[in-house]
Motif scaffolding. Structure first.
Motif, PDB file in Angstrom:
ATOM      1  N   LEU A 143      41.752  27.751  32.139  1.00 53.98           N
ATOM      2  CA  LEU A 143      42.884  28.268  32.921  1.00 53.98           C
ATOM      3  C   LEU A 143      44.125  27.405  32.732  1.00 53.98           C
ATOM      4  N   LEU A 144      43.933  26.105  32.600  1.00 54.18           N
ATOM      5  CA  LEU A 144      45.067  25.216  32.356  1.00 54.18           C
ATOM      6  C   LEU A 144      45.727  25.556  31.022  1.00 54.18           C
ATOM      7  N   GLN A 145      44.926  25.969  30.049  1.00 55.36           N
ATOM      8  CA  GLN A 145      45.479  26.367  28.754  1.00 55.36           C
ATOM      9  C   GLN A 145      46.297  27.654  28.881  1.00 55.36           C
ATOM     10  N   PHE A 152      38.271  35.474  32.932  1.00 50.94           N
ATOM     11  CA  PHE A 152      37.844  36.177  34.138  1.00 50.94           C
ATOM     12  C   PHE A 152      36.577  36.983  33.898  1.00 50.94           C
ATOM     13  N   GLU A 153      36.494  37.624  32.731  1.00 53.40           N
ATOM     14  CA  GLU A 153      35.293  38.410  32.437  1.00 53.40           C
ATOM     15  C   GLU A 153      34.065  37.502  32.338  1.00 53.40           C
ATOM     16  N   ALA A 154      34.222  36.329  31.729  1.00 56.00           N
ATOM     17  CA  ALA A 154      33.115  35.367  31.672  1.00 56.00           C
ATOM     18  C   ALA A 154      32.714  34.932  33.077  1.00 56.00           C
ATOM     19  N   ALA A 155      33.704  34.701  33.928  1.00 56.67           N
ATOM     20  CA  ALA A 155      33.425  34.286  35.306  1.00 56.67           C
ATOM     21  C   ALA A 155      32.690  35.379  36.071  1.00 56.67           C
ATOM     22  N   LEU A 156      33.091  36.634  35.873  1.00 56.33           N
ATOM     23  CA  LEU A 156      32.416  37.762  36.534  1.00 56.33           C
ATOM     24  C   LEU A 156      30.949  37.824  36.138  1.00 56.33           C
ATOM     25  N   ARG A 157      30.687  37.710  34.849  1.00 51.47           N
ATOM     26  CA  ARG A 157      29.306  37.822  34.365  1.00 51.47           C
ATOM     27  C   ARG A 157      28.478  36.608  34.824  1.00 51.47           C
ATOM     28  N   LYS A 158      29.099  35.446  34.848  1.00 53.38           N
ATOM     29  CA  LYS A 158      28.423  34.235  35.312  1.00 53.38           C
ATOM     30  C   LYS A 158      28.071  34.356  36.799  1.00 53.38           C
ATOM     31  N   LEU A 217      41.953  45.609  37.825  1.00 57.98           N
ATOM     32  CA  LEU A 217      41.830  46.797  36.978  1.00 57.98           C
ATOM     33  C   LEU A 217      43.137  47.077  36.230  1.00 57.98           C
ATOM     34  N   GLU A 218      44.269  46.892  36.888  1.00 60.17           N
ATOM     35  CA  GLU A 218      45.560  47.104  36.238  1.00 60.17           C
ATOM     36  C   GLU A 218      45.797  46.068  35.143  1.00 60.17           C
ATOM     37  N   PHE A 219      45.412  44.821  35.427  1.00 61.80           N
ATOM     38  CA  PHE A 219      45.573  43.770  34.422  1.00 61.80           C
ATOM     39  C   PHE A 219      44.668  44.036  33.221  1.00 61.80           C
ATOM     40  N   MET A 220      43.449  44.489  33.494  1.00 66.83           N
ATOM     41  CA  MET A 220      42.521  44.819  32.412  1.00 66.83           C
ATOM     42  C   MET A 220      43.083  45.949  31.549  1.00 66.83           C
ATOM     43  N   SER A 221      43.712  46.935  32.189  1.00 64.36           N
ATOM     44  CA  SER A 221      44.302  48.042  31.441  1.00 64.36           C
ATOM     45  C   SER A 221      45.406  47.546  30.503  1.00 64.36           C
ATOM     46  N   SER A 222      46.251  46.646  30.996  1.00 64.32           N
ATOM     47  CA  SER A 222      47.310  46.069  30.158  1.00 64.32           C
ATOM     48  C   SER A 222      46.711  45.272  29.005  1.00 64.32           C
ATOM     49  N   ARG A 223      45.684  44.483  29.320  1.00 63.67           N
ATOM     50  CA  ARG A 223      45.013  43.676  28.305  1.00 63.67           C
ATOM     51  C   ARG A 223      44.397  44.568  27.233  1.00 63.67           C
ATOM     52  N   ASN A 224      43.758  45.669  27.641  1.00 57.14           N
ATOM     53  CA  ASN A 224      43.100  46.556  26.687  1.00 57.14           C
ATOM     54  C   ASN A 224      44.107  47.198  25.732  1.00 57.14           C
ATOM     55  N   ARG A 225      45.237  47.643  26.273  1.00 57.17           N
ATOM     56  CA  ARG A 225      46.254  48.248  25.416  1.00 57.17           C
ATOM     57  C   ARG A 225      46.786  47.213  24.415  1.00 57.17           C
ATOM     58  N   LEU A 279      44.984  34.598  41.265  1.00 61.51           N
ATOM     59  CA  LEU A 279      43.766  35.197  41.805  1.00 61.51           C
ATOM     60  C   LEU A 279      42.517  34.682  41.087  1.00 61.51           C
ATOM     61  N   VAL A 280      42.586  34.664  39.770  1.00 61.06           N
ATOM     62  CA  VAL A 280      41.438  34.173  38.994  1.00 61.06           C
ATOM     63  C   VAL A 280      41.126  32.734  39.371  1.00 61.06           C
ATOM     64  N   SER A 281      42.147  31.923  39.539  1.00 56.16           N
ATOM     65  CA  SER A 281      41.955  30.530  39.922  1.00 56.16           C
ATOM     66  C   SER A 281      41.260  30.420  41.271  1.00 56.16           C
ATOM     67  N   LEU A 282      41.658  31.262  42.214  1.00 53.32           N
ATOM     68  CA  LEU A 282      41.037  31.246  43.543  1.00 53.32           C
ATOM     69  C   LEU A 282      39.563  31.644  43.482  1.00 53.32           C
ATOM     70  N   TYR A 283      39.252  32.699  42.705  1.00 47.19           N
ATOM     71  CA  TYR A 283      37.855  33.140  42.588  1.00 47.19           C
ATOM     72  C   TYR A 283      37.011  32.095  41.873  1.00 47.19           C
ATOM     73  N   LEU A 284      37.552  31.496  40.823  1.00 45.56           N
ATOM     74  CA  LEU A 284      36.810  30.455  40.114  1.00 45.56           C
ATOM     75  C   LEU A 284      36.494  29.291  41.045  1.00 45.56           C
ATOM     76  N   SER A 285      37.464  28.893  41.831  1.00 43.70           N
ATOM     77  CA  SER A 285      37.262  27.785  42.754  1.00 43.70           C
ATOM     78  C   SER A 285      36.169  28.100  43.772  1.00 43.70           C
ATOM     79  N   GLU A 286      36.227  29.305  44.339  1.00 40.89           N
ATOM     80  CA  GLU A 286      35.238  29.711  45.346  1.00 40.89           C
ATOM     81  C   GLU A 286      33.850  29.831  44.741  1.00 40.89           C
ATOM     82  N   TRP A 287      33.738  30.485  43.590  1.00 45.59           N
ATOM     83  CA  TRP A 287      32.438  30.712  42.981  1.00 45.59           C
ATOM     84  C   TRP A 287      31.806  29.409  42.465  1.00 45.59           C
ATOM     85  N   SER A 288      32.651  28.496  41.983  1.00 43.03           N
ATOM     86  CA  SER A 288      32.120  27.240  41.475  1.00 43.03           C
ATOM     87  C   SER A 288      31.539  26.386  42.597  1.00 43.03           C
ATOM     88  N   ILE A 289      32.117  26.487  43.783  1.00 43.64           N
ATOM     89  CA  ILE A 289      31.592  25.752  44.934  1.00 43.64           C
ATOM     90  C   ILE A 289      30.271  26.351  45.398  1.00 43.64           C
TER      91      ILE A 289
END
Length: 224
Positions: A117-119, A140-146, A182-190, A210-220
């Motif tokens: 994320l820092l990168q 984010f997709e890696a985090a979801l699957r993890k 979902l909107e971000f994924m749509s932009s990424r896919n295009r 948002l991704v940073s917040l979810y990563l922080s919560e899930w990692s804890i």
């Protein structure tokens, strides 16, 4: 199950079996209940594949949209109680098994994801919004699957749109955030498919937060 559906199902099972054999797994097709060294209430999977400490009980479904996550989550939780064993749900919409992680250890650690994320932040600061978008989505997709694997929600192989919706239905993503992802994924896919996509800097910045917040919560909650 219609003949066409059964044919597609059996073809997928055979393809999976071949993939795992090529990876050095021992494969058992249509195993009996006696093949499982613990009681699953008479449940019979499509495959059991084992190699070393990795033991997978695999169920194949033809449609991701018809998957009952609650039913299979209970099964996955029971299987995960036994060391080395894990439940894997596969659909015809999945990616090739040889390219899909078979354990949580094949995905980046939480600290590695946070470092990535820092990168992304560096790319954004340098005005490289398009590569930042592609990279952020992969994180984010890696985090979801993890997270799905860690919570014994057996959906880590599902296509990304279905994965997000199931994670929302399981309370892993809030109602306020699912549309943003979902909107971000749509932009990424295009963008990934060659479209001349104009990326909104505000969209990527808000998604990054948002991704940073979810990563922080899930990692804890599920530390490596």
């Amino acid at each position: 199950m219609s003949n066409t559906t059964k044919l597609a199902h059996d073809k997928k099972v055979a393809s999976l079996a071949d993939d795992y054999l090529q990876q050095g797994f021992t494969v058992m097709k249509e195993p009996t209940t006696d093949s499982i060294p613990f009681d699953l209430g008479g449940y019979q999977p499509d495959l059991i594949v084992t190699k070393g400490d990795t033991r997978l009980i695999i169920e194949v479904k033809t449609k991701a949209s018809r998957v009952s996550v609650d039913k299979f989550q209970s099964l996955a939780q029971e299987i995960s109680k036994h060391e080395g064993w894990r439940f894997l749900l596969v659909t015809l919409e999945d990616a090739e098994s040889s390219k899909t992680p078979t354990s949580i250890n094949e995905l980046p650690t939480w600290p590695q994801l946070e470092s990535k994320l820092l990168q992304v932040q560096t790319l954004i600061a340098e005005g490289l919004v398009e590569p930042a978008t592609l990279y952020l989505w992969s994180i984010f997709e890696a985090a979801l699957r993890k997270r799905a694997i860690a919570q014994s929600i057996p959906i880590e192989r599902l296509p990304a749109p279905t994965l997000i919706k199931h994670m929302y239905s399981q309370g892993e993503i809030s109602v306020n955030d699912v549309d943003t992802f979902l909107e971000f994924m749509s932009s990424r896919n295009r963008l990934a498919h060659g479209a001349n996509e104009a990326i909104d800097p505000h969209q990527i910045s808000s998604t990054l937060k948002l991704v940073s917040l979810y990563l922080s919560e899930w990692s804890i909650q599920n530390p490596d």
